[in-house]
Scaffold this motif. Structure first.
Motif, PDB file in Angstrom:
ATOM      1  N   GLU A   1       0.827  -1.204   0.000  1.00  0.00           N
ATOM      2  CA  GLU A   1       0.000   0.000   0.000  1.00  0.00           C
ATOM      3  C   GLU A   1       0.869   1.266   0.000  1.00  0.00           C
ATOM      4  O   GLU A   1       0.573   2.231  -0.700  1.00  0.00           O
ATOM      5  CB  GLU A   1      -0.952   0.007   1.211  1.00  0.00           C
ATOM      6  N   ARG A   2       1.936   1.249   0.778  1.00  0.00           N
ATOM      7  CA  ARG A   2       2.826   2.424   0.811  1.00  0.00           C
ATOM      8  C   ARG A   2       3.530   2.601  -0.528  1.00  0.00           C
ATOM      9  O   ARG A   2       3.658   3.723  -1.019  1.00  0.00           O
ATOM     10  CB  ARG A   2       3.853   2.303   1.948  1.00  0.00           C
ATOM     11  N   ALA A   3       3.952   1.516  -1.149  1.00  0.00           N
ATOM     12  CA  ALA A   3       4.587   1.614  -2.470  1.00  0.00           C
ATOM     13  C   ALA A   3       3.605   2.194  -3.491  1.00  0.00           C
ATOM     14  O   ALA A   3       3.973   3.044  -4.309  1.00  0.00           O
ATOM     15  CB  ALA A   3       5.093   0.245  -2.924  1.00  0.00           C
ATOM     16  N   LEU A   4       2.357   1.768  -3.425  1.00  0.00           N
ATOM     17  CA  LEU A   4       1.346   2.287  -4.346  1.00  0.00           C
ATOM     18  C   LEU A   4       1.075   3.772  -4.075  1.00  0.00           C
ATOM     19  O   LEU A   4       0.876   4.560  -5.004  1.00  0.00           O
ATOM     20  CB  LEU A   4       0.058   1.474  -4.226  1.00  0.00           C
ATOM     21  N   GLU A   5       1.082   4.151  -2.793  1.00  0.00           N
ATOM     22  CA  GLU A   5       0.894   5.552  -2.430  1.00  0.00           C
ATOM     23  C   GLU A   5       2.031   6.406  -2.987  1.00  0.00           C
ATOM     24  O   GLU A   5       1.799   7.478  -3.563  1.00  0.00           O
ATOM     25  CB  GLU A   5       0.821   5.681  -0.912  1.00  0.00           C
ATOM     26  N   ILE A   6       3.268   5.930  -2.832  1.00  0.00           N
ATOM     27  CA  ILE A   6       4.423   6.655  -3.360  1.00  0.00           C
ATOM     28  C   ILE A   6       4.310   6.789  -4.877  1.00  0.00           C
ATOM     29  O   ILE A   6       4.554   7.860  -5.436  1.00  0.00           O
ATOM     30  CB  ILE A   6       5.739   5.961  -2.949  1.00  0.00           C
ATOM     31  N   ALA A   7       3.915   5.720  -5.548  1.00  0.00           N
ATOM     32  CA  ALA A   7       3.761   5.779  -7.010  1.00  0.00           C
ATOM     33  C   ALA A   7       2.712   6.815  -7.396  1.00  0.00           C
ATOM     34  O   ALA A   7       2.900   7.580  -8.344  1.00  0.00           O
ATOM     35  CB  ALA A   7       3.394   4.404  -7.550  1.00  0.00           C
ATOM     36  N   SER A   8       1.621   6.865  -6.650  1.00  0.00           N
ATOM     37  CA  SER A   8       0.555   7.820  -6.983  1.00  0.00           C
ATOM     38  C   SER A   8       0.977   9.260  -6.729  1.00  0.00           C
ATOM     39  O   SER A   8       0.404  10.183  -7.305  1.00  0.00           O
ATOM     40  CB  SER A   8      -0.717   7.491  -6.199  1.00  0.00           C
ATOM     41  N   GLN A   9       1.974   9.471  -5.875  1.00  0.00           N
ATOM     42  CA  GLN A   9       2.462  10.820  -5.575  1.00  0.00           C
ATOM     43  C   GLN A   9       3.549  11.278  -6.548  1.00  0.00           C
ATOM     44  O   GLN A   9       3.972  12.429  -6.496  1.00  0.00           O
ATOM     45  CB  GLN A   9       3.006  10.862  -4.137  1.00  0.00           C
ATOM     46  N   ASN A  10       4.002  10.387  -7.434  1.00  0.00           N
ATOM     47  CA  ASN A  10       5.018  10.777  -8.413  1.00  0.00           C
ATOM     48  C   ASN A  10       4.451  11.882  -9.305  1.00  0.00           C
ATOM     49  O   ASN A  10       3.314  11.779  -9.767  1.00  0.00           O
ATOM     50  CB  ASN A  10       5.415   9.554  -9.250  1.00  0.00           C
ATOM     51  N   PRO A  11       5.208  12.943  -9.553  1.00  0.00           N
ATOM     52  CA  PRO A  11       4.707  14.063 -10.348  1.00  0.00           C
ATOM     53  C   PRO A  11       4.210  13.693 -11.749  1.00  0.00           C
ATOM     54  O   PRO A  11       3.408  14.423 -12.318  1.00  0.00           O
ATOM     55  CB  PRO A  11       5.910  15.006 -10.422  1.00  0.00           C
TER      56      PRO A  11
END
Length: 118
Positions: free
Chosen positions: A88-98
């Motif tokens: 879930e955290r990895a997916l969150e980080i991916a979604s925050q990529n500019p």
């Protein structure tokens, strides 16, 4: 591992649709946040296929060629390795990529580092 794929046509199109310098600044800020949180292992851009080489060993002798490569419409443009506690955290980080609003970001566990139940 967070992977961004693309091709020359896509990169050219995106440069016309976005302020590339702003994307670089936002990406640097995003990466700095991941470094500060201790989650960043590394982020790397990948050269295009013109600079790639292919190695194959036959009878103990390596042969280095300029291809042919796997046929694909896209190739790896960049990848980021993060060390996080959950998918879930990895997916969150991916979604925050500019660039997450412009391109797909593929998220994959690195198996030798991932829990065995993956």
């Amino acid at each position: 591992m967070l992977i961004i794929y693309g091709n020359d046509e896509m990169w050219t199109r995106l440069q016309g649709e976005m302020d590339f310098e702003e994307v670089i600044r936002a990406t640097d800020a995003h990466n700095a946040e991941l470094v500060a949180s201790g989650e960043m292992v590394g982020a790397y851009g990948v050269a295009d296929q013109v600079q790639a080489k292919k190695v194959r060993v036959a009878d103990g002798v390596p042969a280095v060629t300029d291809g042919p490569y796997i046929e694909a419409k896209e190739y790896i443009g960049s990848f980021t390795i993060v060390d996080v506690d959950s998918e879930e955290r990895a997916l969150e980080i991916a979604s925050q990529n500019p660039v997450a609003g412009l391109v797909d970001i593929e998220v994959r566990p690195i198996l030798h580092e991932a829990p065995t139940e993956l």
